[in-house]
Design an enzyme around this catalytic site. Sequence first.
Site, PDB file in Angstrom:
ATOM      1  N   ASN A  86      -3.764  11.632  78.905  1.00  0.00           N
ATOM      2  CA  ASN A  86      -4.926  12.457  78.584  1.00  0.00           C
ATOM      3  C   ASN A  86      -4.667  13.309  77.358  1.00  0.00           C
ATOM      4  O   ASN A  86      -3.522  13.640  77.046  1.00  0.00           O
ATOM      5  CB  ASN A  86      -5.258  13.419  79.741  1.00  0.00           C
ATOM      6  CG  ASN A  86      -5.793  12.723  80.962  1.00  0.00           C
ATOM      7  OD1 ASN A  86      -6.480  11.703  80.869  1.00  0.00           O
ATOM      8  ND2 ASN A  86      -5.479  13.270  82.124  1.00  0.00           N
ATOM      9  N   LYS A 133      -0.743  13.136  83.838  1.00  0.00           N
ATOM     10  CA  LYS A 133       0.463  13.178  84.656  1.00  0.00           C
ATOM     11  C   LYS A 133       1.445  12.065  84.289  1.00  0.00           C
ATOM     12  O   LYS A 133       2.656  12.259  84.262  1.00  0.00           O
ATOM     13  CB  LYS A 133       0.102  13.117  86.144  1.00  0.00           C
ATOM     14  CG  LYS A 133      -0.559  14.390  86.656  1.00  0.00           C
ATOM     15  CD  LYS A 133      -0.821  14.316  88.150  1.00  0.00           C
ATOM     16  CE  LYS A 133      -1.435  15.622  88.635  1.00  0.00           C
ATOM     17  NZ  LYS A 133      -0.541  16.770  88.428  1.00  0.00           N
ATOM     18  N   ALA A 176       1.804  10.449  81.313  1.00  0.00           N
ATOM     19  CA  ALA A 176       2.420  10.730  80.019  1.00  0.00           C
ATOM     20  C   ALA A 176       3.397  11.889  80.111  1.00  0.00           C
ATOM     21  O   ALA A 176       4.477  11.866  79.501  1.00  0.00           O
ATOM     22  CB  ALA A 176       1.336  11.011  78.986  1.00  0.00           C
ATOM     23  N   GLU A 222      -3.769   9.584  89.093  1.00  0.00           N
ATOM     24  CA  GLU A 222      -4.855   9.730  88.123  1.00  0.00           C
ATOM     25  C   GLU A 222      -5.286   8.365  87.590  1.00  0.00           C
ATOM     26  O   GLU A 222      -5.957   8.276  86.574  1.00  0.00           O
ATOM     27  CB  GLU A 222      -4.429  10.656  86.981  1.00  0.00           C
ATOM     28  CG  GLU A 222      -4.343  12.110  87.396  1.00  0.00           C
ATOM     29  CD  GLU A 222      -3.983  13.049  86.260  1.00  0.00           C
ATOM     30  OE1 GLU A 222      -4.301  14.249  86.364  1.00  0.00           O
ATOM     31  OE2 GLU A 222      -3.364  12.607  85.270  1.00  0.00           O
ATOM     32  N   THR A 263       6.948  19.808  97.157  1.00  0.00           N
ATOM     33  CA  THR A 263       7.098  20.889  96.187  1.00  0.00           C
ATOM     34  C   THR A 263       6.309  22.102  96.659  1.00  0.00           C
ATOM     35  O   THR A 263       5.155  21.984  97.084  1.00  0.00           O
ATOM     36  CB  THR A 263       6.645  20.449  94.794  1.00  0.00           C
ATOM     37  OG1 THR A 263       5.290  19.981  94.840  1.00  0.00           O
ATOM     38  CG2 THR A 263       7.545  19.331  94.263  1.00  0.00           C
ATOM     39  N   LEU A 264       6.948  23.270  96.572  1.00  0.00           N
ATOM     40  CA  LEU A 264       6.383  24.506  97.116  1.00  0.00           C
ATOM     41  C   LEU A 264       6.205  25.590  96.060  1.00  0.00           C
ATOM     42  O   LEU A 264       6.119  26.770  96.382  1.00  0.00           O
ATOM     43  CB  LEU A 264       7.291  25.033  98.241  1.00  0.00           C
ATOM     44  CG  LEU A 264       7.580  24.061  99.389  1.00  0.00           C
ATOM     45  CD1 LEU A 264       8.620  24.652 100.328  1.00  0.00           C
ATOM     46  CD2 LEU A 264       6.300  23.720 100.138  1.00  0.00           C
ATOM     47  N   GLY A 269       5.143  20.198  88.029  1.00  0.00           N
ATOM     48  CA  GLY A 269       5.289  19.133  89.005  1.00  0.00           C
ATOM     49  C   GLY A 269       5.672  17.811  88.365  1.00  0.00           C
ATOM     50  O   GLY A 269       6.450  17.027  88.933  1.00  0.00           O
ATOM     51  N   ASP A 270       5.149  17.546  87.167  1.00  0.00           N
ATOM     52  CA  ASP A 270       5.488  16.311  86.463  1.00  0.00           C
ATOM     53  C   ASP A 270       6.952  16.308  86.036  1.00  0.00           C
ATOM     54  O   ASP A 270       7.651  15.296  86.171  1.00  0.00           O
ATOM     55  CB  ASP A 270       4.574  16.134  85.250  1.00  0.00           C
ATOM     56  CG  ASP A 270       3.111  16.038  85.640  1.00  0.00           C
ATOM     57  OD1 ASP A 270       2.816  15.483  86.719  1.00  0.00           O
ATOM     58  OD2 ASP A 270       2.258  16.515  84.874  1.00  0.00           O
TER      59      ASP A 270
END
Length: 309
Positions: free
Chosen positions: A11, A41, A43, A140, A227-228, A258-259
């Site tokens: 994106n 996400k 990329a 995505e 993940t938190l 996150g990525d």
Amino acid sequence: MTDIVVVGSLNVDVVVPLDELPAAGQTVLSAADHSRAGGGKGANQAVAAARLGRSVAMVGAVGDDAEGQWLTGLLAAEGVDTSAVLRAPRPTGQAIVLVTADGDSTIAVSSGANMWLAPEHLRPYADLIGDAAAVLLQQEIDAAVVAAVVAAARGLVVVNPAPARPIDAATLARVDVLVPNRGELAALAGAAVPAGAGPAGTGPSEGVDSLAAMARSLGTRGPVVVTLGADGALVVTADREHLVPAEPVVAADATGAGDTFCAALADALLDGAAIDDAARWASRAAAVTVTRPGAMASAPRRAEVLAVG
């Protein structure tokens, strides 16, 4: 053999800095200038893995437009092989990212070319996907593409089920490592986010048992790493759970954290790290990411992660 093949979204991110995120129906003005950056996400994860020193190939789609050319150029400049990034008869994906000074963000995505990608487009790249040491996916892109890639992969399969949507049981059964956040895990399990484990909770401890039970109910063949955010990450295996604390940092922008976590997790696992140690390495990498603005641009290099702690 390519270390990591990332199949996912690309994106153009339009980032708008704000003092506060708007409520429904509210208009919020910003005195700061907006900016354009590479994102998606898929990329983001590809660039994060490449910056950690991995050989990376990207499989995805952009529009046959100037923005698609610009995006693939960004990835190529980072050392990512973009020969399997297709040109679609739809516009390049766009994400509008609203972000505050304390790191909160809201993102709206127009998928464009990302949702054009279909399983039949993957056939010329079957060997690339099948021979990769690890394949990294997100959501995505169309669910059928995710299922086809998971079925074709012979290496380590890491799936980040973001954004949240159902995944069929047959696909989940072939996932080696699933990396959801709390909300995505609850959505996959068809449950509510447990009390004390949500963003407004006092910490993850009260909800650990519930999160672990949901993770085990999914039927993956390997661990689930939840993940938190500032509370760290919860590693759930068939017989135990282990909380990995987050590194203490001052967050500037959580976009892309996150990525980076997913890419660094795959990186460590390919080095033979145990899952707890891999999650610790991924937490350190994500900690660097949140200290600076942007998604793709904020991914750290290996030396920066080594310097944490």
